[in-house]
Design an enzyme around this catalytic site. Structure first.
Site, PDB file in Angstrom:
ATOM      1  CD1 TRP A 234      50.287  41.470  48.591  1.00  0.00           C
ATOM      2  CD2 TRP A 234      52.007  40.545  48.646  1.00  0.00           C
ATOM      3  NE1 TRP A 234      50.964  41.828  47.528  1.00  0.00           N
ATOM      4  CE2 TRP A 234      52.126  41.107  47.260  1.00  0.00           C
ATOM      5  CE3 TRP A 234      53.049  39.677  48.970  1.00  0.00           C
ATOM      6  CZ2 TRP A 234      53.162  41.109  46.384  1.00  0.00           C
ATOM      7  CZ3 TRP A 234      54.270  39.511  47.736  1.00  0.00           C
ATOM      8  CH2 TRP A 234      54.053  40.453  46.577  1.00  0.00           C
ATOM      9  CB  CYS A 269      51.958  44.265  42.515  1.00  0.00           C
ATOM     10  SG  CYS A 269      50.483  45.236  42.660  1.00  0.00           S
ATOM     11  CG  HIS A 328      49.636  42.032  39.302  1.00  0.00           C
ATOM     12  ND1 HIS A 328      50.574  42.439  40.206  1.00  0.00           N
ATOM     13  CD2 HIS A 328      50.357  41.342  38.273  1.00  0.00           C
ATOM     14  CE1 HIS A 328      51.524  41.833  39.908  1.00  0.00           C
ATOM     15  NE2 HIS A 328      51.527  41.277  38.654  1.00  0.00           N
ATOM     16  CG  ASP A 351      54.768  40.697  37.234  1.00  0.00           C
ATOM     17  OD1 ASP A 351      55.200  41.444  38.153  1.00  0.00           O
ATOM     18  OD2 ASP A 351      53.588  40.102  37.233  1.00  0.00           O
ATOM     19  CG  ASN A 391      42.867  37.110  27.509  1.00  0.00           C
ATOM     20  OD1 ASN A 391      42.152  37.621  27.220  1.00  0.00           O
ATOM     21  ND2 ASN A 391      44.304  36.888  27.052  1.00  0.00           N
ATOM     22  CG  ASP A 393      36.452  32.198  30.939  1.00  0.00           C
ATOM     23  OD1 ASP A 393      36.382  33.344  30.415  1.00  0.00           O
ATOM     24  OD2 ASP A 393      36.204  31.160  30.247  1.00  0.00           O
ATOM     25  CD  GLU A 443      36.513  40.117  27.169  1.00  0.00           C
ATOM     26  OE1 GLU A 443      36.213  39.115  26.625  1.00  0.00           O
ATOM     27  OE2 GLU A 443      37.322  40.236  28.057  1.00  0.00           O
ATOM     28  CD  GLU A 448      37.344  37.285  23.179  1.00  0.00           C
ATOM     29  OE1 GLU A 448      37.426  37.260  24.588  1.00  0.00           O
ATOM     30  OE2 GLU A 448      36.198  36.949  22.841  1.00  0.00           O
ATOM     31  CE1 TYR A 537      47.930  44.275  44.598  1.00  0.00           C
ATOM     32  CE2 TYR A 537      48.113  44.759  46.860  1.00  0.00           C
ATOM     33  CZ  TYR A 537      48.584  44.175  45.708  1.00  0.00           C
ATOM     34  OH  TYR A 537      49.892  43.946  45.529  1.00  0.00           O
TER      35      TYR A 537
END
Length: 707
Positions: A234, A269, A328, A351, A391, A393, A443, A448, A537
């Site tokens: 990268w 990725c 991603h 992944d 998920n 914050d 959301e 949730e 990115y």
């Protein structure tokens, strides 16, 4: 009594009935000498003998896998047709005897180890080893007893048999597709996958289970730990290899790896995800590429990503340990999870981009999507990491110098900003399907919140800001109770929107605007700072382009638009100096003087490019030549330097590169290729144009090949 010479039963030949078997097993696409079949499904072989079969004759088909197959280890199956025998789930029966010919039906066990089997036939003391006695045994999504069974023909066509597709990239509010050739049926690709299976050192028992196989492949597609397929890079400098932007499919990568047995340079990725899709589809596991926008890379597993800004609102690279990637790409593979409690079958996230180690190696998954949705992040494998990716914050901090020391001021948090627009190619259609609901509940919904609390009970969050400098006393760990950050709703009802007022063409000024709105009666004085940066990115900032600082007054329910204009010479040099595609990042911070409310907003946008068009007939005949032309008109105000056009058409022609030199504004480039189709059905041409200034204008077009 002495046996008469010549009465010894011998095998004189075997016909693997390739065209009929591969059609029935959906393996007729593989470009390979040996027979390719799927487990748990019958295939037929015709054995020719030196004389007619008599009662008392001994005949056995022996299938062996691994270095030195033995019956005791269950790696050698010796099947005797006269008994319609069943050995460790393998079955054989005699379908027909005519003279010296026997037609036999063999069904492998639906949980046999996948891999390469050697077949030989034993008659009494003689053993016959056929020349192409290699049989490739794959997972079988068509077989109800196989762990990868998928009960939907359209989905099997897409996720197992489709050798082309799209990978979605860009940013949350400007998503675009990159065509990608998976090419799982091309020459040497299956052999490369078999080489990876051997290299994985998986026991033959674990080779039965798609969970183990997918985990091993997620480790082997990156070169970390085990000199696997691709080296990640990268850095923006790819001179010692191929820039990740230059690939248009997996075929060249896997062929080069198989030929040299050395890792291929370089991947990012979407390249890792594209290659892992090829490997898994090639082995018979239904797999799709999945793109998440605003994917959190949460290094601390505390479900929070801290973003640090200077006083001009510019993001600081050096301080953030965590990052938010504009997008991603990873994979979902379809399987039963026999190692987990009931209810976690179906799509599993895997992944192969090397980000974090899992059990001592760069591998990730399989993690059930259901576990991510319900917050069951304790389940294997890597649930916490995948959960945080979609998920976390985001908390914004301004770093101010106070008496020579850094002071962190929280200027806002966003709880609904991570894991947006989770996307994959739709089944049977060339369009994007949003699968966010498979990863999370809406959301703010009751489900949730419940899922979040459940996830938090397994994860210990941290209090204050943290960065590579912030490991002071304020970084102590809090008791593990959920800290739910909600979006800041200000007393003044201030909102910020960021837009572009003109199309973002390289070579033109970037015409951007920050709109500030208030919705509450009163007079509001707002200090606004805005910044424009170029970023990769991965969220890494590449260049600062400009800032604005303004104090505005708004009355009651009002709005004001503040322009932010960047001249081309501010950014064109950067565009030409990096080998990656960069995005335009705009950050705005508003501070309301009367209430001391702070609000922050960031948006990334991508440049817009002129298209490539492909001219060719809609249909063509097998083995008959046709011409395909690629046309590009430079509608930009800048010369595109060092243009390269890469084209590939699976089953039609190999990857080809045209050097186009410099294309001046207004100039038209045209390249032609003579195509000879070698396979029937719908085939796709993929084209990609790369220059110093712009990376990756790509397009694709389909043609139907008929008899």
């Amino acid at each position: 009594m002495v046996a008469v010479e010549g009465t010894d039963l011998k095998v004189t030949g075997i016909d693997f009935l390739k065209s009929q078997n591969t059609r029935q097993h959906h393996t007729d696409g593989y470009n390979i000498k040996g027979l390719v079949v799927r487990r748990g499904q019958p295939f037929q072989v015709q054995v020719s003998l030196s004389r007619e079969l008599k009662a008392g004759d001994k005949l056995a088909l022996r299938f062996g896998i691994g270095e030195n197959p033995t019956k005791i280890r269950g790696t050698l199956m010796s099947l005797k047709p006269e008994r319609d025998q069943n050995v460790s789930g393998w079955k054989i029966s005699m379908l027909k005897r005519a003279g010296k010919e026997c037609l036999l039906s063999v069904t492998s066990s639906p949980n046999a180890p996948v891999g390469k089997y050697q077949l030989n036939v034993k008659t009494g003391t003689n053993t016959y080893k056929p020349e192409d006695g290699v049989i490739y045994l794959l997972f079988n999504p068509w077989c109800e007893d196989d762990a990868v069974f998928l009960d939907n023909e359209a989905q099997r066509k897409e996720y197992v048999l489709n050798d082309t597709g799209y990978i979605y990239v860009g940013s949350a509010y400007s998503i675009y597709d990159r065509p990608w050739n998976y090419g799982q049926f091309e020459e040497f690709v299956l052999d490369a996958c078999m080489y990876l299976l051997d290299k994985s050192k998986l026991s033959l028992t674990n080779r039965r289970d798609p969970a183990y196989v997918s985990r091993a492949m997620s480790a082997l597609v990156n070169f970390n730990d085990d000199s696997g397929v691709l080296v990640g890079n990268w850095s923006g400098n790819y001179s010692s290899g191929t820039s990740p932007m230059d690939w248009i499919g997996s075929v060249t990568i896997l062929q080069q790896y198989y030929k040299t047995k050395k890792p291929v340079r370089y991947g990012q990725c979407w390249v890792f995800a594209g290659v892992l899709t090829t490997v898994m589809r090639c082995l018979g596991v239904p797999t799709r590429c999945v793109s998440t926008f605003n994917a959190a890379h949460d290094t601390e597993e505390n479900l929070r990503v801290d973003v640090y800004l200077n006083e001009a609102g510019e993001k600081l690279n050096s301080m953030s340990l965590d990052s938010v990637w504009n997008f991603h790409v990873w994979n979902d593979a379809w399987m039963k999870r026999t190692d987990l409690p009931d209810g976690f079958d179906g799509w599993q996230a895997i992944d192969s981009t090397p980000q974090e180690q899992s059990q001592g190696a760069f591998q990730c998954g399989p993690c059930p999507l259901k576990a991510v949705r319900e917050g069951d992040v304790y389940l294997p494998y890597d649930g916490k990491f995948v959960y945080a990716e979609v998920n976390a914050d985001r908390v914004f901090w301004i770093v101010k110098k106070v008496n020579g020391k850094d002071k962190y001021i929280k200027v806002g948090s966003q709880t609904q900003d991570i894991g947006l627009n989770i996307s994959t190619k739709a089944v049977g259609q060339n369009k994007r399907e949003d699968i966010t609901s498979q990863y999370k509940y809406p959301e703010g919904s009751k489900e949730e919140r419940k899922s979040m609390e459940r996830a938090y009970s397994f994860i210990r969050p941290i209090a204050g800001p943290r960065s590579s400098y912030a490991f002071g006393p304020q970084a102590n760990r809090m008791a593990s109770k959920p800290v739910t950050l909600r979006e800041t709703v200000t007393k003044s009802g201030v909102q910020i929107e960021i837009t572009n007022t003109e199309a973002l063409h390289p070579g033109n000024p970037l015409e951007l605007a920050i709109t500030v709105k208030t919705s509450t009666p009163g007079t509001w004085t707002i200090d606004l700072v805005g910044s424009c940066q170029l970023q990769y990115y991965t969220g890494k900032v590449q260049a600062n382009l400009g800032t604005i600082k303004q104090t505005i007054k708004l009355e009651g329910n009002a709005e004001m638009q503040i322009p932010l204009k960047i001249a081309p010479d501010m950014y064109m040099k950067t565009l030409a100096s990096v080998e990656d595609e960069v995005l335009i990042l705009v950050t705005a911070i508003a501070e309301v003087k009367e209430t001391n409310d702070k609000l922050t907003k960031e948006t990334s946008m991508r440049f817009e490019y002129p298209p490539i068009t492909i001219q060719m007939p809609e249909t063509a005949k097998l083995n008959n030549d046709f011409t395909c032309a690629f046309i590009f008109k430079n509608k930009l105000n800048v010369t595109l330097e060092n243009c390269k056009l890469m084209v590939e058409g699976l089953g039609i022609f190999k990857m080809t590169t045209f050097d186009q030199g410099d294309i001046m504004p207004g100039r038209i480039m045209k390249s032609e290729i003579i195509c000879t189709p070698t396979r029937l059905g719908e085939k796709k041409m993929v084209a990609k144009l790369i220059s110093n200034q712009i990376k990756g204008i790509s397009t694709e077009k389909a043609i139907t090949i008929t008899e």
